[in-house]
Scaffold this active site. Structure first.
Site, PDB file in Angstrom:
ATOM      1  N   GLY A 131      34.831-141.132  27.020  1.00 15.94           N
ATOM      2  CA  GLY A 131      35.082-142.357  27.757  1.00 15.94           C
ATOM      3  C   GLY A 131      36.065-143.269  27.060  1.00 15.94           C
ATOM      4  O   GLY A 131      36.920-143.896  27.704  1.00 15.94           O
ATOM      5  N   ASN A 172      26.617-151.962  29.146  1.00 18.54           N
ATOM      6  CA  ASN A 172      25.844-150.931  28.466  1.00 18.54           C
ATOM      7  C   ASN A 172      24.660-151.471  27.690  1.00 18.54           C
ATOM      8  O   ASN A 172      23.767-150.704  27.314  1.00 18.54           O
ATOM      9  CB  ASN A 172      26.756-150.127  27.525  1.00 18.54           C
ATOM     10  N   THR A 175      45.068-128.426  24.410  1.00 17.30           N
ATOM     11  CA  THR A 175      44.338-127.368  25.108  1.00 17.30           C
ATOM     12  C   THR A 175      43.005-127.899  25.632  1.00 17.30           C
ATOM     13  O   THR A 175      42.247-128.534  24.907  1.00 17.30           O
ATOM     14  CB  THR A 175      44.078-126.188  24.162  1.00 17.30           C
ATOM     15  N   GLN A 180      28.628-146.347  32.205  1.00 19.31           N
ATOM     16  CA  GLN A 180      27.201-146.617  32.392  1.00 19.31           C
ATOM     17  C   GLN A 180      26.794-146.654  33.866  1.00 19.31           C
ATOM     18  O   GLN A 180      25.617-146.491  34.185  1.00 19.31           O
ATOM     19  CB  GLN A 180      26.817-147.945  31.731  1.00 19.31           C
ATOM     20  N   CYS A 202      27.978-146.762  19.759  1.00 20.63           N
ATOM     21  CA  CYS A 202      29.307-146.828  19.142  1.00 20.63           C
ATOM     22  C   CYS A 202      29.421-147.988  18.153  1.00 20.63           C
ATOM     23  O   CYS A 202      30.290-147.990  17.297  1.00 20.63           O
ATOM     24  CB  CYS A 202      30.380-146.986  20.219  1.00 20.63           C
TER      25      CYS A 202
END
Length: 389
Positions: free
Chosen positions: A73, A153, A245, A183, A331
């Site tokens: 995110g 959040n 990738t 969220q 976080c």
């Protein structure tokens, strides 16, 4: 001792269907960009997952580049915000509007813009409600981007981004509108058209998918206007917006999680809402204060403030009984600064340090809530008695 997991806003466990899909995809080790059959097989998995995630956002027919897979995110937020800011460096406007309670993935991108000469206006969110008067004053012809989260959040407050974005588009259709919906994704009914969004950030690991994969929706109009510049340069994967990738296994898991979550969305929302309300009723009988948003609330988050007890102390006590909650965004869990979402909500810095978050998934039960309330009540009695000494 049974583990009771009530930290689903931080991450969710993989569903059995997602696990099976990822294990199956591990056999497809071809590069999705290779033109031989093994590469084609991997490419088909990526495109199948893209359709599943798109459908979960209400998209039935997608153009090339309308849904971009990223690593998380926060990367999607950065691509949206920095990509919009630097796509047209000669644009007339240099003003961005956001809120004062955004996730670090947005807030730190905003600080980066400020360091590069942009003006950022942060709209207050006291009580979990956007200050629309302040927003109306800030909305002028210098604004080129509005970025506001769908669901906070930490408090579960649902911001009226639909109204805010519609106002921006009415004033200037070329204003880019972005929401971090990590969220809110599959926790509320969310489509780009319904909220007038050009850009939407979502993530897999909040919906029982794997960590390490997210996505960014980009509207057809933003694609035509070339509103987004890539921030990760290389081989030009993901339609040139995100080189590198593709994480085929993770993307496959994301697609399956989106399919499962979307098919049961209404049922899951109702189950989580009932659990949240039951928990609020039970917790209100304890000497804690529930931090309930004044406006609409997401179905899966409850925030509460303890009586002169640091949240970290309570987390350790609950964990010793196998009950896992959090003291805010994962976080920012190691940061020593006051939690900005809670101070923006109206708590003091001290109250913010004494608050914990309980967050549910559809896998939780009333028995989990009962165990939480019993353990919390016991811990409060012990800790309050200790503090009084």
């Amino acid at each position: 001792m049974k583990d009771i997991y009530l930290d689903n806003s931080a991450t969710t466990p993989l569903s059995e269907g997602v696990k099976a899909k990822m294990i199956e995809t591990m056999e497809l080790y071809g590069n999705p960009s290779s033109l031989h059959p093994m590469g084609n097989a991997a490419h088909a998995v990526v495109e199948g997952a893209r359709r599943q995630v798109g459908e979960s956002l209400g998209l039935r027919r997608m153009e090339a580049g309308e849904l971009i897979f990223t690593s998380c995110g926060s990367e999607s937020d950065n691509l949206a915000i920095l990509g919009a800011a630097f796509a047209k460096p000669r644009r007339r406007g240099m003003t961005v509007i956001t809120t004062d309670s955004e996730h670090a993935g947005v807030e730190n991108a905003m600080k980066h813009l400020e360091a590069n000469g942009f003006r950022v206006v942060r709209i207050p969110t006291v009580g979990g409600v956007l200050d629309m008067e302040r927003y109306t004053r800030a909305l002028d012809r210098n604004v080129f981007l509005v970025s506001m989260m769908t669901v906070n959040n930490e408090t579960g407050a649902m911001y009226d981004v639909g109204q805010a974005f519609a106002m921006a588009k009415a004033m200037n259709p070329e204003i880019v509108t972005h929401t971090d919906a990590v969220q809110g994704y599959l926790k509320c009914k969310l489509t780009p058209k319904a909220i007038s969004a050009d850009l939407i950030t979502v993530s897999a690991h909040k919906i029982h998918g794997p960590k390490g994969v997210g996505a960014l929706y980009i509207s057809k109009e933003a694609l035509k206007r070339r509103d987004i510049a890539p921030q990760l340069l290389g081989g030009g994967q993901e339609f040139g917006f995100r080189s590198g990738t593709e994480n085929t296994v993770g993307i496959a898991g994301f697609g399956e999680a989106a399919r499962e979550g979307y098919s049961a969305m209404n049922e899951n929302i109702e189950r989580m809402r009932n659990l949240r309300d039951y928990a609020a009723e039970r917790l209100s009988q304890l000497p804690v204060r529930l931090n309930l948003p004044r406006g609409e609330r997401a179905p899966h988050i409850l925030n509460l403030t303890l009586p002169n007890i640091r949240s970290e102390t309570m987390l350790h006590m609950l964990s010793s009984k196998g009950i896992h909650v959090s003291n805010g965004s994962a976080c920012s869990s190691h940061s020593k600064a006051p939690r900005s979402s809670l101070t923006a909500f109206g708590l003091s810095a001290k109250e913010a340090e004494e608050s914990i978050r309980v967050s549910f998934s559809h896998d939780n039960s009333r028995e989990d809530v009962d165990a939480l309330v019993a353990a919390l009540g016991e811990a409060l009695e012990r800790l309050v008695r200790t503090v009084r000494r």
